[in-house]
Scaffold this motif. Structure first.
Motif, mmCIF file in Angstrom:
data_model
loop_
_atom_site.group_PDB
_atom_site.id
_atom_site.type_symbol
_atom_site.label_atom_id
_atom_site.label_comp_id
_atom_site.label_asym_id
_atom_site.label_seq_id
_atom_site.Cartn_x
_atom_site.Cartn_y
_atom_site.Cartn_z
ATOM 1 N N PHE A 106 34.503 3.762 32.291
ATOM 2 C CA PHE A 106 33.039 3.745 32.216
ATOM 3 C C PHE A 106 32.472 2.420 32.720
ATOM 4 O O PHE A 106 33.115 1.375 32.604
ATOM 5 C CB PHE A 106 32.592 3.946 30.767
ATOM 6 C CG PHE A 106 32.969 5.278 30.205
ATOM 7 C CD1 PHE A 106 32.077 6.334 30.255
ATOM 8 C CD2 PHE A 106 34.215 5.480 29.644
ATOM 9 C CE1 PHE A 106 32.422 7.572 29.744
ATOM 10 C CE2 PHE A 106 34.577 6.716 29.128
ATOM 11 C CZ PHE A 106 33.675 7.767 29.182
ATOM 12 N N VAL A 107 31.249 2.498 33.237
ATOM 13 C CA VAL A 107 30.483 1.316 33.638
ATOM 14 C C VAL A 107 29.204 1.344 32.810
ATOM 15 O O VAL A 107 28.536 2.374 32.725
ATOM 16 C CB VAL A 107 30.133 1.359 35.141
ATOM 17 C CG1 VAL A 107 29.169 0.237 35.507
ATOM 18 C CG2 VAL A 107 31.386 1.291 35.985
ATOM 19 N N PHE A 112 37.847 -2.762 41.738
ATOM 20 C CA PHE A 112 38.744 -2.644 40.586
ATOM 21 C C PHE A 112 39.616 -1.389 40.614
ATOM 22 O O PHE A 112 40.259 -1.073 39.624
ATOM 23 C CB PHE A 112 37.937 -2.670 39.281
ATOM 24 C CG PHE A 112 37.393 -4.030 38.971
ATOM 25 C CD1 PHE A 112 38.015 -4.824 38.017
ATOM 26 C CD2 PHE A 112 36.290 -4.519 39.632
ATOM 27 C CE1 PHE A 112 37.530 -6.083 37.730
ATOM 28 C CE2 PHE A 112 35.796 -5.781 39.355
ATOM 29 C CZ PHE A 112 36.420 -6.561 38.407
ATOM 30 N N GLN A 113 39.647 -0.678 41.718
ATOM 31 C CA GLN A 113 40.488 0.515 41.797
ATOM 32 C C GLN A 113 41.944 0.116 41.563
ATOM 33 O O GLN A 113 42.437 -0.861 42.117
ATOM 34 C CB GLN A 113 40.339 1.195 43.150
ATOM 35 C CG GLN A 113 38.997 1.855 43.316
ATOM 36 C CD GLN A 113 38.894 2.599 44.635
ATOM 37 O OE1 GLN A 113 39.552 2.275 45.605
ATOM 38 N NE2 GLN A 113 38.036 3.605 44.660
ATOM 39 N N LEU A 145 24.952 3.954 30.982
ATOM 40 C CA LEU A 145 26.391 4.237 30.948
ATOM 41 C C LEU A 145 26.721 5.345 31.934
ATOM 42 O O LEU A 145 26.030 6.363 31.993
ATOM 43 C CB LEU A 145 26.793 4.677 29.537
ATOM 44 C CG LEU A 145 28.272 4.940 29.295
ATOM 45 C CD1 LEU A 145 29.083 3.654 29.396
ATOM 46 C CD2 LEU A 145 28.466 5.582 27.924
ATOM 47 N N LYS A 146 27.782 5.133 32.719
ATOM 48 C CA LYS A 146 28.209 6.135 33.678
ATOM 49 C C LYS A 146 29.731 6.186 33.690
ATOM 50 O O LYS A 146 30.389 5.150 33.777
ATOM 51 C CB LYS A 146 27.684 5.797 35.070
ATOM 52 C CG LYS A 146 28.056 6.832 36.114
ATOM 53 C CD LYS A 146 27.374 6.571 37.426
ATOM 54 C CE LYS A 146 27.712 7.690 38.401
ATOM 55 N NZ LYS A 146 27.032 7.517 39.667
ATOM 56 N N GLU A 147 30.268 7.395 33.595
ATOM 57 C CA GLU A 147 31.721 7.565 33.718
ATOM 58 C C GLU A 147 32.044 7.642 35.204
ATOM 59 O O GLU A 147 31.534 8.496 35.923
ATOM 60 C CB GLU A 147 32.190 8.829 32.993
ATOM 61 C CG GLU A 147 33.708 8.939 32.939
ATOM 62 C CD GLU A 147 34.195 10.058 32.036
ATOM 63 O OE1 GLU A 147 35.336 9.971 31.571
ATOM 64 O OE2 GLU A 147 33.434 11.026 31.795
ATOM 65 N N ILE A 148 32.904 6.732 35.681
ATOM 66 C CA ILE A 148 33.217 6.684 37.114
ATOM 67 C C ILE A 148 34.484 7.457 37.458
ATOM 68 O O ILE A 148 34.681 7.844 38.598
ATOM 69 C CB ILE A 148 33.314 5.230 37.625
ATOM 70 C CG1 ILE A 148 34.352 4.436 36.850
ATOM 71 C CG2 ILE A 148 31.946 4.570 37.570
ATOM 72 C CD1 ILE A 148 34.637 3.063 37.434
ATOM 73 N N VAL A 172 38.916 0.347 30.587
ATOM 74 C CA VAL A 172 38.209 1.513 30.063
ATOM 75 C C VAL A 172 36.694 1.348 30.153
ATOM 76 O O VAL A 172 35.962 2.332 30.193
ATOM 77 C CB VAL A 172 38.613 1.832 28.599
ATOM 78 C CG1 VAL A 172 40.072 2.231 28.539
ATOM 79 C CG2 VAL A 172 38.324 0.679 27.666
ATOM 80 N N LEU A 173 36.232 0.109 30.202
ATOM 81 C CA LEU A 173 34.795 -0.151 30.207
ATOM 82 C C LEU A 173 34.504 -1.419 30.988
ATOM 83 O O LEU A 173 35.191 -2.426 30.845
ATOM 84 C CB LEU A 173 34.288 -0.315 28.767
ATOM 85 C CG LEU A 173 32.812 -0.658 28.567
ATOM 86 C CD1 LEU A 173 31.911 0.463 29.088
ATOM 87 C CD2 LEU A 173 32.535 -0.923 27.086
#
Length: 125
Positions: A95-96, A49-50, A87-90, A55-56
Protein backbone atom coordinates in the motif's frame (compact mmCIF):
# COMPACT_ATOMS: atom_id res chain seq x y z
CA UNK A 1 3.52 -5.33 21.01
CA UNK A 2 4.04 -4.48 17.34
CA UNK A 3 7.48 -4.85 15.81
CA UNK A 4 8.32 -3.84 12.24
CA UNK A 5 11.11 -2.42 10.09
CA UNK A 6 11.03 1.32 9.44
CA UNK A 7 13.01 2.37 6.37
CA UNK A 8 13.65 5.97 5.35
CA UNK A 9 14.84 6.69 1.84
CA UNK A 10 16.12 9.94 0.38
CA UNK A 11 14.26 11.73 -2.40
CA UNK A 12 15.30 10.98 -5.99
CA UNK A 13 15.71 14.70 -6.64
CA UNK A 14 18.36 14.77 -3.89
CA UNK A 15 20.82 13.17 -6.31
CA UNK A 16 21.15 16.61 -7.93
CA UNK A 17 22.59 17.82 -4.63
CA UNK A 18 24.89 14.88 -3.92
CA UNK A 19 22.43 13.00 -1.70
CA UNK A 20 21.66 9.75 -3.53
CA UNK A 21 18.45 7.78 -3.16
CA UNK A 22 20.11 4.56 -2.01
CA UNK A 23 17.23 2.08 -1.69
CA UNK A 24 19.49 -0.95 -1.57
CA UNK A 25 21.46 0.48 1.36
CA UNK A 26 18.25 1.41 3.18
CA UNK A 27 16.94 -2.17 2.95
CA UNK A 28 20.28 -3.89 3.59
CA UNK A 29 19.88 -4.59 7.32
CA UNK A 30 16.13 -5.15 7.64
CA UNK A 31 14.71 -8.25 9.27
CA UNK A 32 12.92 -9.98 6.38
CA UNK A 33 10.67 -11.80 8.87
CA UNK A 34 9.04 -8.48 9.86
CA UNK A 35 6.76 -6.15 7.93
CA UNK A 36 8.52 -3.09 6.50
CA UNK A 37 7.17 0.46 6.35
CA UNK A 38 8.89 2.91 4.01
CA UNK A 39 9.07 6.69 4.52
CA UNK A 40 9.61 8.64 1.30
CA UNK A 41 8.98 12.28 0.49
CA UNK A 42 7.43 11.90 -2.97
CA UNK A 43 4.79 9.24 -3.47
CA UNK A 44 5.72 8.76 -7.11
CA UNK A 45 9.17 7.56 -5.97
CA UNK A 46 7.50 4.24 -5.19
CA UNK A 47 8.20 3.17 -8.79
CA UNK A 48 11.83 2.62 -7.75
CA UNK A 49 10.85 0.08 -5.06
CA UNK A 50 9.83 -2.84 -7.28
CA UNK A 51 11.25 -6.05 -5.83
CA UNK A 52 11.79 -4.60 -2.35
CA UNK A 53 9.82 -6.11 0.56
CA UNK A 54 7.50 -3.54 2.11
CA UNK A 55 3.84 -3.46 3.10
CA UNK A 56 3.26 0.28 3.41
CA UNK A 57 4.82 3.44 2.04
CA UNK A 58 4.09 6.77 3.76
CA UNK A 59 4.68 10.02 1.90
CA UNK A 60 3.48 13.54 1.21
CA UNK A 61 4.92 16.17 -1.17
CA UNK A 62 1.73 16.80 -3.19
CA UNK A 63 -0.09 18.76 -0.45
CA UNK A 64 -3.36 17.20 -1.65
CA UNK A 65 -3.14 19.33 -4.76
CA UNK A 66 -2.76 22.49 -2.62
CA UNK A 67 -5.03 24.52 -4.87
CA UNK A 68 -7.80 22.75 -6.74
CA UNK A 69 -10.68 24.01 -8.82
CA UNK A 70 -13.79 23.62 -6.69
CA UNK A 71 -12.32 20.43 -5.29
CA UNK A 72 -11.39 19.06 -8.73
CA UNK A 73 -7.77 18.36 -9.48
CA UNK A 74 -6.05 20.26 -12.24
CA UNK A 75 -4.21 18.34 -14.95
CA UNK A 76 -0.94 19.83 -13.68
CA UNK A 77 -1.46 18.25 -10.27
CA UNK A 78 -2.58 14.90 -11.69
CA UNK A 79 0.70 14.69 -13.58
CA UNK A 80 2.61 14.66 -10.27
CA UNK A 81 2.00 10.91 -10.09
CA UNK A 82 -0.71 8.34 -9.52
CA UNK A 83 -0.76 8.95 -5.79
CA UNK A 84 -2.11 12.34 -4.80
CA UNK A 85 -3.88 11.67 -1.50
CA UNK A 86 -5.10 8.77 0.59
CA UNK A 87 -4.50 5.04 0.65
CA UNK A 88 -4.01 2.98 -2.50
CA UNK A 89 -3.13 -0.69 -2.89
CA UNK A 90 -0.48 -0.89 -5.63
CA UNK A 91 -0.24 -4.66 -5.64
CA UNK A 92 -1.51 -7.38 -3.36
CA UNK A 93 -0.32 -6.65 0.17
CA UNK A 94 1.51 -3.40 -0.74
CA UNK A 95 0.00 0.00 0.00
CA UNK A 96 0.90 3.65 -0.54
CA UNK A 97 -0.50 6.34 1.77
CA UNK A 98 -0.15 10.01 0.85
CA UNK A 99 -0.98 12.78 3.31
CA UNK A 100 -2.02 16.35 2.51
CA UNK A 101 0.40 17.40 5.22
CA UNK A 102 0.40 20.87 6.71
CA UNK A 103 2.63 22.87 4.39
CA UNK A 104 2.42 24.37 0.95
CA UNK A 105 4.63 24.83 -2.07
CA UNK A 106 5.56 28.19 -3.58
CA UNK A 107 2.23 29.91 -2.89
CA UNK A 108 1.42 30.26 0.84
CA UNK A 109 -2.20 29.30 0.24
CA UNK A 110 -4.42 26.19 0.05
CA UNK A 111 -7.84 25.88 -1.58
CA UNK A 112 -10.05 22.76 -1.30
CA UNK A 113 -7.01 20.80 -0.07
CA UNK A 114 -7.08 21.22 3.72
CA UNK A 115 -4.02 20.71 5.86
CA UNK A 116 -4.01 17.47 7.78
CA UNK A 117 -2.02 15.64 10.40
CA UNK A 118 -2.53 11.91 10.12
CA UNK A 119 -2.62 9.40 12.93
CA UNK A 120 -1.87 5.92 11.67
CA UNK A 121 -2.45 2.98 13.96
CA UNK A 122 -0.24 0.00 13.17
CA UNK A 123 -0.98 -3.45 14.53
CA UNK A 124 0.23 -6.99 13.98
CA UNK A 125 -2.55 -8.01 11.62
Amino acid sequence: KCIFNLVGVGDFIGERFGVPMDIEKSFRDIDINLATIVLIHRSNSIRFFQGYPFVLSLSGHNHGGQITKLGLLSSVIRNQGKFLIGLKEIEEGKFVYVSNGIGYSRIPFRLFAPSQIDVIKINNS
